[in-house]
Design a protein around this motif. Structure first.
Motif, PDB file in Angstrom:
ATOM      1  N   GLY A  82     -16.991 -20.033  -3.775  1.00 12.51           N
ATOM      2  CA  GLY A  82     -15.995 -20.368  -2.771  1.00 12.51           C
ATOM      3  C   GLY A  82     -16.521 -21.125  -1.573  1.00 12.51           C
ATOM      4  N   LEU A  83     -17.782 -21.566  -1.622  1.00 13.75           N
ATOM      5  CA  LEU A  83     -18.370 -22.297  -0.499  1.00 13.75           C
ATOM      6  C   LEU A  83     -18.784 -23.681  -0.975  1.00 13.75           C
ATOM      7  N   ARG A  84     -17.990 -24.663  -0.637  1.00 18.99           N
ATOM      8  CA  ARG A  84     -18.263 -26.042  -1.047  1.00 18.99           C
ATOM      9  C   ARG A  84     -18.750 -26.833   0.175  1.00 18.99           C
ATOM     10  N   LEU A  85     -19.956 -27.369   0.079  1.00 23.26           N
ATOM     11  CA  LEU A  85     -20.546 -28.130   1.174  1.00 23.26           C
ATOM     12  C   LEU A  85     -20.634 -29.605   0.805  1.00 23.26           C
ATOM     13  N   PRO A  86     -20.368 -30.497   1.763  1.00 26.55           N
ATOM     14  CA  PRO A  86     -20.580 -31.929   1.519  1.00 26.55           C
ATOM     15  C   PRO A  86     -22.055 -32.206   1.223  1.00 26.55           C
ATOM     16  N   PRO A  87     -22.375 -33.349   0.641  1.00 26.28           N
ATOM     17  CA  PRO A  87     -23.765 -33.646   0.259  1.00 26.28           C
ATOM     18  C   PRO A  87     -24.762 -33.526   1.404  1.00 26.28           C
ATOM     19  N   PHE A  88     -24.428 -34.086   2.565  1.00 23.07           N
ATOM     20  CA  PHE A  88     -25.382 -34.048   3.671  1.00 23.07           C
ATOM     21  C   PHE A  88     -25.637 -32.616   4.122  1.00 23.07           C
ATOM     22  N   GLU A  89     -24.581 -31.823   4.296  1.00 20.92           N
ATOM     23  CA  GLU A  89     -24.733 -30.447   4.750  1.00 20.92           C
ATOM     24  C   GLU A  89     -25.487 -29.612   3.727  1.00 20.92           C
ATOM     25  N   ALA A  90     -25.205 -29.843   2.441  1.00 25.06           N
ATOM     26  CA  ALA A  90     -25.913 -29.095   1.398  1.00 25.06           C
ATOM     27  C   ALA A  90     -27.405 -29.420   1.404  1.00 25.06           C
ATOM     28  N   ALA A  91     -27.720 -30.694   1.546  1.00 32.82           N
ATOM     29  CA  ALA A  91     -29.130 -31.104   1.590  1.00 32.82           C
ATOM     30  C   ALA A  91     -29.819 -30.565   2.832  1.00 32.82           C
ATOM     31  N   ALA A  92     -29.126 -30.604   3.973  1.00 33.49           N
ATOM     32  CA  ALA A  92     -29.715 -30.095   5.220  1.00 33.49           C
ATOM     33  C   ALA A  92     -29.991 -28.604   5.107  1.00 33.49           C
ATOM     34  N   LEU A  93     -29.064 -27.846   4.521  1.00 36.45           N
ATOM     35  CA  LEU A  93     -29.262 -26.407   4.365  1.00 36.45           C
ATOM     36  C   LEU A  93     -30.430 -26.122   3.429  1.00 36.45           C
ATOM     37  N   ALA A  94     -30.481 -26.829   2.309  1.00 37.71           N
ATOM     38  CA  ALA A  94     -31.561 -26.598   1.344  1.00 37.71           C
ATOM     39  C   ALA A  94     -32.923 -26.946   1.932  1.00 37.71           C
ATOM     40  N   LEU A  95     -33.014 -28.062   2.626  1.00 35.52           N
ATOM     41  CA  LEU A  95     -34.291 -28.457   3.218  1.00 35.52           C
ATOM     42  C   LEU A  95     -34.700 -27.512   4.346  1.00 35.52           C
ATOM     43  N   SER A  96     -33.725 -26.980   5.075  1.00 38.30           N
ATOM     44  CA  SER A  96     -34.034 -26.008   6.126  1.00 38.30           C
ATOM     45  C   SER A  96     -34.618 -24.735   5.528  1.00 38.30           C
ATOM     46  N   ILE A  97     -33.997 -24.252   4.461  1.00 36.34           N
ATOM     47  CA  ILE A  97     -34.504 -23.052   3.791  1.00 36.34           C
ATOM     48  C   ILE A  97     -35.894 -23.314   3.215  1.00 36.34           C
ATOM     49  N   TYR A  98     -36.077 -24.486   2.642  1.00 35.34           N
ATOM     50  CA  TYR A  98     -37.377 -24.861   2.064  1.00 35.34           C
ATOM     51  C   TYR A  98     -38.446 -24.941   3.155  1.00 35.34           C
ATOM     52  N   MET A  99     -38.115 -25.592   4.255  1.00 36.34           N
ATOM     53  CA  MET A  99     -39.042 -25.694   5.379  1.00 36.34           C
ATOM     54  C   MET A  99     -39.344 -24.309   5.943  1.00 36.34           C
ATOM     55  N   GLY A 100     -38.337 -23.462   6.038  1.00 32.32           N
ATOM     56  CA  GLY A 100     -38.527 -22.136   6.594  1.00 32.32           C
ATOM     57  C   GLY A 100     -39.526 -21.306   5.818  1.00 32.32           C
ATOM     58  N   ALA A 101     -39.499 -21.402   4.490  1.00 29.86           N
ATOM     59  CA  ALA A 101     -40.414 -20.606   3.672  1.00 29.86           C
ATOM     60  C   ALA A 101     -41.867 -20.964   3.958  1.00 29.86           C
ATOM     61  N   TYR A 102     -42.138 -22.238   4.164  1.00 25.29           N
ATOM     62  CA  TYR A 102     -43.511 -22.666   4.441  1.00 25.29           C
ATOM     63  C   TYR A 102     -43.924 -22.333   5.869  1.00 25.29           C
ATOM     64  N   THR A 103     -42.994 -22.473   6.803  1.00 27.40           N
ATOM     65  CA  THR A 103     -43.362 -22.191   8.190  1.00 27.40           C
ATOM     66  C   THR A 103     -43.511 -20.692   8.452  1.00 27.40           C
ATOM     67  N   VAL A 104     -42.910 -19.853   7.610  1.00 24.73           N
ATOM     68  CA  VAL A 104     -43.165 -18.413   7.732  1.00 24.73           C
ATOM     69  C   VAL A 104     -44.657 -18.146   7.603  1.00 24.73           C
ATOM     70  N   GLU A 105     -45.259 -18.732   6.574  1.00 25.55           N
ATOM     71  CA  GLU A 105     -46.685 -18.523   6.347  1.00 25.55           C
ATOM     72  C   GLU A 105     -47.530 -19.192   7.426  1.00 25.55           C
ATOM     73  N   ILE A 106     -47.084 -20.363   7.884  1.00 24.06           N
ATOM     74  CA  ILE A 106     -47.838 -21.065   8.926  1.00 24.06           C
ATOM     75  C   ILE A 106     -47.828 -20.255  10.221  1.00 24.06           C
ATOM     76  N   PHE A 107     -46.650 -19.803  10.628  1.00 26.54           N
ATOM     77  CA  PHE A 107     -46.562 -19.010  11.860  1.00 26.54           C
ATOM     78  C   PHE A 107     -47.266 -17.666  11.706  1.00 26.54           C
ATOM     79  N   ARG A 108     -47.168 -17.071  10.533  1.00 25.37           N
ATOM     80  CA  ARG A 108     -47.809 -15.775  10.324  1.00 25.37           C
ATOM     81  C   ARG A 108     -49.329 -15.891  10.482  1.00 25.37           C
ATOM     82  N   SER A 109     -49.890 -16.958   9.939  1.00 29.07           N
ATOM     83  CA  SER A 109     -51.334 -17.158  10.094  1.00 29.07           C
ATOM     84  C   SER A 109     -51.690 -17.451  11.546  1.00 29.07           C
TER      85      SER A 109
END
Length: 221
Positions: A82-109
């Motif tokens: 039930g959640l339909r996102l336009p292409p730009f918003e979908a890409a922005a959300l996915a890249l944010s989540i992807y970036m977040g996973a890597y920065t978790v480890e960077i900030f943790r270190s």
């Protein structure tokens, strides 16, 4: 091979729009990803095992699956929920989540690199928890991980080209559009390659300038 770049000039507005979209995607993913990363790094030290497990699961799943699949899941699978996102918003959300996973480890270190004696010294000075985190922990940690963060931002900039697979009109999608109209494949992708190189080089220069201004205090006596 007869090269002809003249046909590309009529699409300069499209290229400019693609550059703007690419930079906007990168900025959104960088800001959101760093916020996610900082929150995740703090929660990874939480006393609750369930919270630490949730953070670790998120990091491992995102870091060990392709970013393109994550974009596809958000763009093609979420509509079934039930959640339909336009292409730009979908890409922005996915890249944010992807970036977040890597920065978790960077900030943790980075947070782990702060000596306990430095934290204890801040407590002895009577600093509040917020002041202790801001001045004694966060700023030195940011200096320690700044090169890694800068490299990750550049990787996100280059990885934003994956958004073209869901028709987000960023630079690579623009290149495919222009190539389909002009049939000048080499010229189009040579120009796009030069644009990406220029953007990356410009970002590196900006990062060097920011590092010299923001982290110029001495590290040794």
């Amino acid at each position: 091979m007869n090269l002809n770049f003249n046909q590309l000039w009529r699409y300069q507005d499209d290229f400019l729009h693609g550059i703007q979209t690419t930079l906007t995607l990168t900025l959104i993913a960088t800001v959101a990803g760093m916020l996610i990363g900082l929150a995740g790094a703090l929660l990874s030290n939480n006393r609750q095992p369930a919270v630490r497990l949730a953070v670790r699961t998120y990091v491992e799943i995102i870091r060990n699956t392709p970013a393109l699949i994550q974009i596809f899941l958000i763009f093609f699978v979420l509509p079934f929920a039930g959640l339909r996102l336009p292409p730009f918003e979908a890409a922005a959300l996915a890249l944010s989540i992807y970036m977040g996973a890597y920065t978790v480890e960077i900030f943790r270190s980075g947070l782990a690199s702060i000596p306990k004696s430095q934290i204890e010294a801040g407590l002895c000075l009577g600093l509040s928890q917020f002041q202790l985190f801001r001045y004694v922990i966060l700023l030195p940690a940011m200096r320690n991980v700044y090169p890694s963060l800068a490299s990750q931002v550049i990787l996100i900039l280059l990885g934003s080209s994956l958004a073209s697979q869901v028709s987000a009109d960023e630079l690579f999608h623009t290149a495919a559009f222009v190539e389909s109209r002009t049939y000048r494949s080499f010229e189009v992708y040579a120009v796009v390659c030069a644009i990406y190189f220029t953007m990356v080089l410009s970002l590196r220069l900006i990062f060097v300038g920011v590092e010299r201004i923001a982290f110029r205090w001495p590290t040794r006596r």
